[in-house]
Motif scaffolding. Structure first.
Motif, PDB file in Angstrom:
ATOM      1  N   ILE A  22      79.940  22.126  48.306  1.00 16.05           N
ATOM      2  CA  ILE A  22      79.875  22.370  49.469  1.00 16.05           C
ATOM      3  C   ILE A  22      80.149  21.184  49.806  1.00 16.05           C
ATOM      4  O   ILE A  22      80.571  20.663  51.218  1.00 16.05           O
ATOM      5  CB  ILE A  22      78.176  22.229  49.738  1.00 16.05           C
ATOM      6  N   LYS A  23      79.900  19.628  49.594  1.00 19.69           N
ATOM      7  CA  LYS A  23      80.081  18.614  49.181  1.00 19.69           C
ATOM      8  C   LYS A  23      81.608  18.159  49.765  1.00 19.69           C
ATOM      9  O   LYS A  23      82.286  17.286  50.110  1.00 19.69           O
ATOM     10  CB  LYS A  23      79.344  17.409  48.547  1.00 19.69           C
ATOM     11  N   GLY A  24      82.360  19.176  48.406  1.00 17.06           N
ATOM     12  CA  GLY A  24      84.017  18.620  48.799  1.00 17.06           C
ATOM     13  C   GLY A  24      84.215  19.377  49.925  1.00 17.06           C
ATOM     14  O   GLY A  24      85.074  18.945  50.810  1.00 17.06           O
ATOM     15  N   ILE A  25      83.749  20.865  50.279  1.00 12.01           N
ATOM     16  CA  ILE A  25      84.384  21.797  52.293  1.00 12.01           C
ATOM     17  C   ILE A  25      84.172  19.868  52.901  1.00 12.01           C
ATOM     18  O   ILE A  25      85.039  20.162  53.806  1.00 12.01           O
ATOM     19  CB  ILE A  25      83.790  22.273  51.423  1.00 12.01           C
ATOM     20  N   GLU A  26      82.946  20.168  52.853  1.00 15.44           N
ATOM     21  CA  GLU A  26      82.358  18.491  53.881  1.00 15.44           C
ATOM     22  C   GLU A  26      82.852  17.436  54.083  1.00 15.44           C
ATOM     23  O   GLU A  26      83.445  17.086  55.228  1.00 15.44           O
ATOM     24  CB  GLU A  26      80.963  18.682  53.308  1.00 15.44           C
ATOM     25  N   ASP A  27      82.977  17.136  53.096  1.00 14.88           N
ATOM     26  CA  ASP A  27      84.443  16.150  52.055  1.00 14.88           C
ATOM     27  C   ASP A  27      85.972  15.850  53.538  1.00 14.88           C
ATOM     28  O   ASP A  27      86.038  15.256  54.341  1.00 14.88           O
ATOM     29  CB  ASP A  27      84.378  14.953  51.705  1.00 14.88           C
ATOM     30  N   MET A  72      71.786   9.332  45.709  1.00 16.75           N
ATOM     31  CA  MET A  72      71.903  10.781  44.758  1.00 16.75           C
ATOM     32  C   MET A  72      71.497  11.524  44.389  1.00 16.75           C
ATOM     33  O   MET A  72      71.243  12.965  44.488  1.00 16.75           O
ATOM     34  CB  MET A  72      72.834  10.283  43.420  1.00 16.75           C
ATOM     35  N   GLN A  73      69.816  11.193  44.065  1.00 21.92           N
ATOM     36  CA  GLN A  73      68.856  11.841  43.803  1.00 21.92           C
ATOM     37  C   GLN A  73      68.254  12.784  45.242  1.00 21.92           C
ATOM     38  O   GLN A  73      67.871  13.730  45.094  1.00 21.92           O
ATOM     39  CB  GLN A  73      67.165  11.334  43.519  1.00 21.92           C
ATOM     40  N   ASN A  74      68.353  12.715  46.633  1.00 22.37           N
ATOM     41  CA  ASN A  74      68.656  12.814  47.765  1.00 22.37           C
ATOM     42  C   ASN A  74      69.001  13.857  48.530  1.00 22.37           C
ATOM     43  O   ASN A  74      68.655  14.307  49.334  1.00 22.37           O
ATOM     44  CB  ASN A  74      67.488  12.230  48.397  1.00 22.37           C
ATOM     45  N   TRP A  75      70.696  13.244  47.350  1.00 22.23           N
ATOM     46  CA  TRP A  75      71.157  14.088  48.846  1.00 22.23           C
ATOM     47  C   TRP A  75      71.210  15.970  49.103  1.00 22.23           C
ATOM     48  O   TRP A  75      70.898  16.146  49.208  1.00 22.23           O
ATOM     49  CB  TRP A  75      73.257  14.284  47.813  1.00 22.23           C
ATOM     50  N   SER A  76      71.956  15.599  50.546  1.00 25.86           N
ATOM     51  CA  SER A  76      71.565  17.279  51.400  1.00 25.86           C
ATOM     52  C   SER A  76      73.441  16.468  51.917  1.00 25.86           C
ATOM     53  O   SER A  76      73.185  15.756  52.889  1.00 25.86           O
ATOM     54  CB  SER A  76      70.537  16.875  52.134  1.00 25.86           C
ATOM     55  N   VAL A  77      73.186  17.743  52.856  1.00 28.05           N
ATOM     56  CA  VAL A  77      74.758  18.057  54.130  1.00 28.05           C
ATOM     57  C   VAL A  77      73.903  16.951  55.375  1.00 28.05           C
ATOM     58  O   VAL A  77      75.032  15.925  56.037  1.00 28.05           O
ATOM     59  CB  VAL A  77      74.990  19.066  54.087  1.00 28.05           C
ATOM     60  N   LEU A  78      72.832  17.030  55.920  1.00 24.24           N
ATOM     61  CA  LEU A  78      71.737  16.785  56.736  1.00 24.24           C
ATOM     62  C   LEU A  78      71.645  15.185  56.337  1.00 24.24           C
ATOM     63  O   LEU A  78      72.124  14.499  57.189  1.00 24.24           O
ATOM     64  CB  LEU A  78      70.916  17.675  57.013  1.00 24.24           C
ATOM     65  N   PHE A  79      71.753  14.767  55.215  1.00 25.23           N
ATOM     66  CA  PHE A  79      71.593  13.435  54.459  1.00 25.23           C
ATOM     67  C   PHE A  79      73.216  12.651  54.532  1.00 25.23           C
ATOM     68  O   PHE A  79      72.783  11.530  55.511  1.00 25.23           O
ATOM     69  CB  PHE A  79      70.863  13.024  53.415  1.00 25.23           C
ATOM     70  N   ASP A  80      73.594  13.370  54.416  1.00 30.09           N
ATOM     71  CA  ASP A  80      75.410  12.797  54.986  1.00 30.09           C
ATOM     72  C   ASP A  80      75.800  12.694  55.600  1.00 30.09           C
ATOM     73  O   ASP A  80      75.542  11.677  56.497  1.00 30.09           O
ATOM     74  CB  ASP A  80      76.113  13.752  54.346  1.00 30.09           C
ATOM     75  N   LEU A  81      75.275  13.757  56.575  1.00 34.60           N
ATOM     76  CA  LEU A  81      75.992  13.478  58.767  1.00 34.60           C
ATOM     77  C   LEU A  81      74.891  11.991  59.555  1.00 34.60           C
ATOM     78  O   LEU A  81      75.332  11.305  59.944  1.00 34.60           O
ATOM     79  CB  LEU A  81      75.370  14.347  59.417  1.00 34.60           C
ATOM     80  N   ARG A  82      73.307  11.960  58.579  1.00 33.40           N
ATOM     81  CA  ARG A  82      72.585  11.271  59.335  1.00 33.40           C
ATOM     82  C   ARG A  82      73.636   9.644  58.661  1.00 33.40           C
ATOM     83  O   ARG A  82      73.526   8.787  59.327  1.00 33.40           O
ATOM     84  CB  ARG A  82      71.276  11.352  58.308  1.00 33.40           C
ATOM     85  N   ILE A  83      73.377   9.655  57.788  1.00 33.78           N
ATOM     86  CA  ILE A  83      74.252   8.002  57.495  1.00 33.78           C
ATOM     87  C   ILE A  83      75.777   8.072  58.151  1.00 33.78           C
ATOM     88  O   ILE A  83      75.532   6.907  58.137  1.00 33.78           O
ATOM     89  CB  ILE A  83      74.262   8.292  55.228  1.00 33.78           C
ATOM     90  N   LEU A 117      66.663  14.967  30.933  1.00 30.67           N
ATOM     91  CA  LEU A 117      65.731  13.664  30.941  1.00 30.67           C
ATOM     92  C   LEU A 117      67.379  13.120  31.752  1.00 30.67           C
ATOM     93  O   LEU A 117      67.224  12.239  32.050  1.00 30.67           O
ATOM     94  CB  LEU A 117      66.494  12.767  29.042  1.00 30.67           C
ATOM     95  N   ARG A 118      67.665  13.864  31.362  1.00 26.86           N
ATOM     96  CA  ARG A 118      69.090  12.768  32.801  1.00 26.86           C
ATOM     97  C   ARG A 118      70.347  14.209  33.088  1.00 26.86           C
ATOM     98  O   ARG A 118      70.765  14.906  32.042  1.00 26.86           O
ATOM     99  CB  ARG A 118      69.719  12.126  32.442  1.00 26.86           C
ATOM    100  N   SER A 119      70.513  14.169  34.386  1.00 23.44           N
ATOM    101  CA  SER A 119      71.347  15.565  34.324  1.00 23.44           C
ATOM    102  C   SER A 119      71.498  15.394  35.711  1.00 23.44           C
ATOM    103  O   SER A 119      71.583  14.455  36.579  1.00 23.44           O
ATOM    104  CB  SER A 119      70.787  17.215  34.969  1.00 23.44           C
ATOM    105  N   SER A 120      73.086  15.673  36.772  1.00 25.23           N
ATOM    106  CA  SER A 120      73.887  15.614  37.597  1.00 25.23           C
ATOM    107  C   SER A 120      72.952  16.111  38.360  1.00 25.23           C
ATOM    108  O   SER A 120      72.523  16.665  38.786  1.00 25.23           O
ATOM    109  CB  SER A 120      75.228  16.040  37.251  1.00 25.23           C
ATOM    110  N   PRO A 121      72.859  14.737  39.662  1.00 29.47           N
ATOM    111  CA  PRO A 121      72.433  14.769  41.038  1.00 29.47           C
ATOM    112  C   PRO A 121      73.240  15.877  41.387  1.00 29.47           C
ATOM    113  O   PRO A 121      72.210  16.767  42.789  1.00 29.47           O
ATOM    114  CB  PRO A 121      72.870  13.520  40.920  1.00 29.47           C
ATOM    115  N   LEU A 122      74.287  16.845  41.314  1.00 35.25           N
ATOM    116  CA  LEU A 122      74.787  17.823  41.967  1.00 35.25           C
ATOM    117  C   LEU A 122      75.265  18.607  41.071  1.00 35.25           C
ATOM    118  O   LEU A 122      76.363  18.158  40.344  1.00 35.25           O
ATOM    119  CB  LEU A 122      76.575  17.086  43.144  1.00 35.25           C
TER     120      LEU A 122
END
Length: 478
Positions: free
Chosen positions: A286-291, A452-463, A274-279
């Motif tokens: 992966i996001k931690g390494i990217e950051d 949050m629902q659409n996170w990806s590395v490419l989405f981060d780079l786009r932002i 019903l509700r789960s973590s987005p990552l």
């Protein structure tokens, strides 16, 4: 409104990884390739002595690495290592490595590739690769068990339901996720329910759930009311609307699976998120390494600029260079966010935080330039290296603002299921600065949840790219 995509109802997923198992998984993927290459070199020395390796052998190794990525990559051999599954896990790994080497041998045989037909070399190589791969997984198993034994990466969980359904979930958790989950007890949906159950502590009625989840740091709530108790689901969701705990629904009948959440299985039981973590764990790693990689590179480039700004802040008005403020971070845990001070030193009313407004007399002339260009937020890259923030994510708001908006904006606190960011999807779409109406904050939350629902590395780079192009200057930032 922005559409927020939801997974198909009957899409079966694996149970979520912790950050530790996700990190081990990523390391294992790289280590398998390294073991394969080292095993080939050792096998060559055993078979041919000190002779140098010809180009044909190097090409055979390269092909094997490619076959490994294709055959082992999508398999479950990189997700979780439990002692009771060890024999089956090793058998699956042996079969997959056999497929890799059969593919390599067939390639050589069918295309009549010369120079790599030594059966002893292939045999030594196969044994070395399988032995090394198994040894790596044994190390991962030991690390995983040690971490869980010392309380690391263990989810605190409670169950909500009737005795029979609570017992069913408890059995499933203990048989499948015993190491990853600390089961604290169960809440009854019936106030007159028996207060005890064999091996499972009764924590009270569902009315006490909210306070317990918040005070005990519960990460998972397993919900399974009976067929006549469906109204309790709404009550539980309402009680936990400000909590970041995952909520998992175990239907009493297969026909109950009519929700739009993703579906897992637990000891044969369907479990609806019903509700789960987005990552999940792997995405967090992966996001931690990217950051950290991006933050380190950016800090190297902007340190001279930050030094000039620090001097400017010091000359603009008396007081410290940095402004530190408590904010809510991941899972609503308090963090300290750093910024260049842009206001004159002043005293706020206890428990209140006044947002900066147009022509705010507290803002210095230099501070107004910093806020308009977002340069006041550059010290937050140190927050990213520290691990309390991300480069991209929902912007952190003052705790006093969170306490207000969580009651008037739907799903407001769900922003804290991800680390706050220096920039975000809302900010690059113009939702920056003062939020003087509830509608403005609701729109910002809408964009945050979409990200949050659409996170990806490419989405981060786009932002990040959009921030560089248009995100620094804003007329709404006072």
């Amino acid at each position: 409104m922005l559409p927020i995509p939801i997974r198909r109802p009957y899409e079966v997923e694996r149970l979520p990884q912790t950050r530790l198992t996700a990190l081990l998984s990523l390391l294992l993927r790289a280590s398998d390739l390294l073991v394969l290459a080292v095993a080939a070199i050792v096998a060559h020395k055993l078979r041919f002595g000190g002779a140098s390796m010809s180009i044909e052998f190097e090409r055979a190794i390269a092909r094997a690495l490619l076959f490994t990525l294709v055959i082992l990559g999508p398999s479950s051999t990189y997700r979780g290592w439990r002692a009771k599954d060890w024999p089956r896990h090793m058998l699956r790994l042996f079969v997959l490595w056999t497929a890799v080497f059969i593919a390599g041998v067939l390639y050589v045989a069918v295309l009549k590739v010369p120079g790599v037909t030594s059966r002893l070399w292939w045999g030594y190589w196969f044994v070395g690769a399988v032995a090394g791969s198994c040894a790596l997984r044994l190390v991962c198993l030991c690390v995983n068990r040690w971490a869980h034994a010392h309380g690391h990466e263990v989810f605190r969980a409670v169950i909500v339901g009737r005795p029979e359904t609570a017992s069913r979930i408890a059995i499933g958790l203990r048989s499948t996720l015993a190491a990853e989950t600390t089961l604290l007890g169960w809440f009854s949906v019936d106030e007159n329910a028996a207060p005890s159950m064999s091996g499972l502590q009764h924590l009270g009625s569902v009315n006490a759930l909210r306070h317990y989840v918040e005070s005990q740091g519960v990460r998972q709530v397993w919900l399974s009311p009976g067929e006549a108790d469906s109204h309790w689901t709404t009550q539980v969701l309402d009680a936990l609307k400000h909590s970041t705990a995952d909520i998992k629904y175990v239907p009493s009948l297969a026909g109950d699976a009519i929700f739009s959440g993703s579906v897992e299985t637990l000891s044969g039981m369907p479990v609806i998120n019903l509700r789960s973590s987005p990552l999940d764990g792997e995405a967090q790693v992966i996001k931690g390494i990217e950051d950290r990689v991006l933050a380190l590179l950016i800090l190297v480039l902007i340190l001279p600029v930050m030094a000039v700004i620090a001097v400017g802040v010091k000359l603009s008005s008396p007081g410290p260079v940095l402004f530190r403020q408590k904010r809510h971070g991941l899972d609503c845990m308090p963090i300290e966010v750093w910024k260049f001070r842009s206001m004159r030193v002043h005293q706020e009313t206890a428990g209140a935080v006044t947002q900066a407004t147009r022509h705010d007399s507290r803002v210095t002339r230099f501070g107004r330039f910093l806020r308009r260009t977002s340069l006041d937020e550059l010290p937050q890259f140190f927050n990213v290296l520290q691990g309390t923030m991300s480069i991209v994510g929902p912007r952190p708001h003052a705790i006093a603002h969170n306490d207000y908006y969580k009651s008037v904006v739907q799903n407001y606190m769900q922003r804290h299921r991800m680390k706050p960011g220096i920039t975000g999807w809302a900010q690059v779409n113009g939702l920056r600065g003062e939020t003087d109406t509830v509608e403005k904050m609701a729109k910002r939350v809408e964009y945050d949840l979409y990200y949050m629902q659409n996170w990806s590395v490419l989405f981060d780079l786009r932002i990040i790219g959009m921030t560089l192009v248009k995100g620094f200057l804003s007329k709404a930032a006072y």
